[in-house]
Design a protein around this motif. Structure first.
Motif, PDB file in Angstrom:
ATOM      1  N   VAL A  40       0.839  -1.203   0.000  1.00  7.68           N
ATOM      2  CA  VAL A  40       0.000   0.000   0.000  1.00  7.68           C
ATOM      3  C   VAL A  40       0.875   1.254   0.000  1.00  7.68           C
ATOM      4  O   VAL A  40       0.639   2.203  -0.747  1.00  7.68           O
ATOM      5  CB  VAL A  40      -0.941  -0.014   1.229  1.00  7.68           C
ATOM      6  N   VAL A  43       2.502   1.749  -3.459  1.00  8.69           N
ATOM      7  CA  VAL A  43       1.577   2.312  -4.448  1.00  8.69           C
ATOM      8  C   VAL A  43       1.424   3.819  -4.245  1.00  8.69           C
ATOM      9  O   VAL A  43       1.495   4.608  -5.196  1.00  8.69           O
ATOM     10  CB  VAL A  43       0.192   1.623  -4.347  1.00  8.69           C
ATOM     11  N   GLU A  47       2.619   6.786  -6.890  1.00  7.67           N
ATOM     12  CA  GLU A  47       1.688   7.828  -7.368  1.00  7.67           C
ATOM     13  C   GLU A  47       2.267   9.215  -7.146  1.00  7.67           C
ATOM     14  O   GLU A  47       2.220  10.070  -8.016  1.00  7.67           O
ATOM     15  CB  GLU A  47       0.353   7.725  -6.614  1.00  7.67           C
ATOM     16  N   LEU A  54      -3.037   5.668  -9.794  1.00  5.61           N
ATOM     17  CA  LEU A  54      -3.343   4.251 -10.017  1.00  5.61           C
ATOM     18  C   LEU A  54      -4.813   4.001  -9.715  1.00  5.61           C
ATOM     19  O   LEU A  54      -5.318   4.432  -8.684  1.00  5.61           O
ATOM     20  CB  LEU A  54      -2.481   3.372  -9.100  1.00  5.61           C
ATOM     21  N   GLY A  56      -8.392   1.220 -10.767  1.00  5.43           N
ATOM     22  CA  GLY A  56      -8.930   0.039 -11.449  1.00  5.43           C
ATOM     23  C   GLY A  56      -7.919  -1.078 -11.549  1.00  5.43           C
ATOM     24  O   GLY A  56      -7.348  -1.506 -10.548  1.00  5.43           O
ATOM     25  N   THR A  57      -7.671  -1.524 -12.770  1.00 12.26           N
ATOM     26  CA  THR A  57      -6.811  -2.694 -12.973  1.00 12.26           C
ATOM     27  C   THR A  57      -5.333  -2.396 -12.729  1.00 12.26           C
ATOM     28  O   THR A  57      -4.514  -3.305 -12.708  1.00 12.26           O
ATOM     29  CB  THR A  57      -6.973  -3.245 -14.404  1.00 12.26           C
ATOM     30  N   LEU A  59      -4.216  -1.536 -10.004  1.00 12.68           N
ATOM     31  CA  LEU A  59      -3.952  -1.976  -8.633  1.00 12.68           C
ATOM     32  C   LEU A  59      -3.764  -3.491  -8.597  1.00 12.68           C
ATOM     33  O   LEU A  59      -4.620  -4.248  -8.153  1.00 12.68           O
ATOM     34  CB  LEU A  59      -5.088  -1.534  -7.719  1.00 12.68           C
ATOM     35  N   PHE A  61      -0.667  -6.571  -8.008  1.00 14.13           N
ATOM     36  CA  PHE A  61       0.689  -6.845  -7.532  1.00 14.13           C
ATOM     37  C   PHE A  61       1.691  -6.971  -8.684  1.00 14.13           C
ATOM     38  O   PHE A  61       2.864  -6.662  -8.535  1.00 14.13           O
ATOM     39  CB  PHE A  61       0.718  -8.135  -6.703  1.00 14.13           C
ATOM     40  N   ILE A  64       3.823  -3.968  -9.344  1.00 12.50           N
ATOM     41  CA  ILE A  64       4.756  -3.443  -8.336  1.00 12.50           C
ATOM     42  C   ILE A  64       5.641  -4.546  -7.760  1.00 12.50           C
ATOM     43  O   ILE A  64       6.271  -4.388  -6.735  1.00 12.50           O
ATOM     44  CB  ILE A  64       3.991  -2.748  -7.176  1.00 12.50           C
TER      45      ILE A  64
ATOM     46  N   ARG B  49     -10.135   2.137  -2.027  1.00 11.85           N
ATOM     47  CA  ARG B  49      -9.559   2.195  -3.372  1.00 11.85           C
ATOM     48  C   ARG B  49      -8.443   1.164  -3.547  1.00 11.85           C
ATOM     49  O   ARG B  49      -8.325   0.530  -4.588  1.00 11.85           O
ATOM     50  CB  ARG B  49      -8.997   3.607  -3.628  1.00 11.85           C
ATOM     51  N   LEU B  53      -5.869  -4.379  -4.491  1.00  9.39           N
ATOM     52  CA  LEU B  53      -4.468  -4.803  -4.477  1.00  9.39           C
ATOM     53  C   LEU B  53      -4.254  -5.892  -3.430  1.00  9.39           C
ATOM     54  O   LEU B  53      -3.500  -6.838  -3.641  1.00  9.39           O
ATOM     55  CB  LEU B  53      -3.603  -3.587  -4.158  1.00  9.39           C
ATOM     56  N   ARG B  60     -14.886  -5.277  -6.166  1.00  6.45           N
ATOM     57  CA  ARG B  60     -14.402  -3.898  -6.063  1.00  6.45           C
ATOM     58  C   ARG B  60     -15.517  -2.995  -5.591  1.00  6.45           C
ATOM     59  O   ARG B  60     -16.651  -3.126  -6.033  1.00  6.45           O
ATOM     60  CB  ARG B  60     -13.918  -3.411  -7.437  1.00  6.45           C
TER      61      ARG B  60
END
Lengths: 90, 285
Positions: A40, A43, A47, A54, A56-57, A59, A61, A64, B49, B53, B60
């Protein structure tokens, strides 16, 4: 992603894995160096540092998982942001 | 149970509010500090959000939709329609005591009162109300939306019905629970606080660095986090208050808080939430 930016990514990750050297293709999560909380943070840092939101898709693994994956992902995002989807006023 | 009250918009209360709102409940999140509520709203939106992940298999959710189910307020009276309240305020008796008198007056009869505390005996908290059978320990772990299990504590007077209603509420938002008896620190923190405190003594004595202490637990024992990282995550103020409760209640010298911990709390080094504890988090906040 420039070499300098890639080095910034390496340095950021290195500070969070007890200054161990992490290879560019090494899987950060498979090695157990970092946990989900770090994902987290990573990410949010990506950004902020590279100014790529970042959503939708994005996000995932896979984006990253390693220094190389982050570099490739940032490049893809930048291309997408610079290219389609926008409009210009005349 | 449809309407959930959450008292305290710190780290735990924010996570608990996110959990129940994501699970479709109407939530009232109450704090005495308006800025804490603003921060909670931002954190919940960010947490929702980023959830894909961390939990790709879960559906979602739209951050705005989840925060839209939460009423952020400084008015405790808005809990008058709550079916269940989870209290998450500071681990200090002088903070909890007047609050429970208010909750007892405001909450409707039969509402479940869940006490989210690291160490305080549930029976003692329940004695602050006229309805001890409705009071149950709800020891959520951080981050509350991600941890699969909650330590649920049965106080001396807690009824079977209260335990069952709370268990069902948790199950509805995907959480399991382990029900334990009442004791200061319950099961988890009787053990965990000793461990983190001893790790601090090792650091203070110069036996190992903070990074090396944590690395041993992760790389030798396979723990997700070392004890000092865990203390940073819990919040060093909360660790100190918990040790003080254990020390006072059990009269056991083994719970004597490490002086280094006290110094760090006095210095404002509270762990992740302040950006610095045994490790630094400043650049990732």
């Amino acid at each position: 992603m420039t070499d300098a930016e890639r080095e910034t990514v390496r340095a950021f990750i290195s500070r969070h894995v007890h200054d161990l050297k992490v290879g560019d293709d090494e899987d950060l999560f498979a090695t157990g160096y970092v946990n989900s909380l770090f994902a987290v943070q990573l990410v949010m840092w990506i950004e902020r540092t590279f100014d790529v939101p970042l959503e939708g898709t994005d996000l995932d693994f896979a984006n990253i998982r390693s220094v190389s994956a982050i570099g490739a992902f940032v490049d893809r995002k930048r291309e997408a942001l610079a290219g389609g989807g926008g409009w210009t006023s005349t | 149970m449809k309407r959930i009250g959450v008292v305290g918009a710190g780290t735990m209360g924010t996570g608990v509010a996110q959990l129940f709102a994501s699970g479709g409940h109407e939530v009232v999140l109450v704090d005495v500090v308006a800025s804490a509520l603003d921060r909670a709203r931002e954190e919940i939106a960010r947490g929702v959000r980023l959830m894909p992940l961390l939990r790709p298999a879960e559906p979602r959710r739209d951050p705005g939709e989840v925060t839209g189910r939460i009423r952020f307020t400084t008015d405790l009276e808005e809990l008058r329609a709550a079916d269940c309240v989870v209290e998450n305020v500071t681990e200090k008796w002088e903070v909890k005591r007047p609050l429970y008198a208010d909750l007892d007056r405001i909450c409707p009869p039969g509402a479940v009162l869940g006490v989210n505390t690291s160490a305080m005996p549930i029976t003692r908290i329940a004695s602050l109300t006229g309805r001890p059978a409705d009071v149950v320990g709800a020891h959520f772990m951080n981050p509350a939306p991600l941890k699969p299990t909650v330590e649920v504590i049965r106080g001396f007077h807690t009824s079977d019905g209260t335990v069952e209603r709370f268990r069902a509420l948790l199950a509805g938002v995907g959480k399991g629970c382990v029900v334990v008896g009442d004791s200061p620190g319950f099961v988890t923190n009787r053990v965990m606080m000793l461990t983190v405190n001893e790790a601090m003594f090792l650091l203070r004595e110069g036996v190992a660095s903070a990074g090396d202490v944590d690395r041993l637990f992760k790389e030798c024992f396979g723990h997700a986090m070392g004890p000092l990282e865990t203390a940073d995550l819990i919040g060093l103020d909360t660790v100190l208050y918990s040790l003080e409760v254990l020390y006072d209640d059990l009269n056991e010298s083994k719970y004597r808080p490490c002086p280094l911990l006290r110094t760090m709390v006095d210095a404002g080094l509270l762990g992740r939430k302040s950006g610095r504890g045994f490790h630094s988090y400043e650049e990732v906040r």
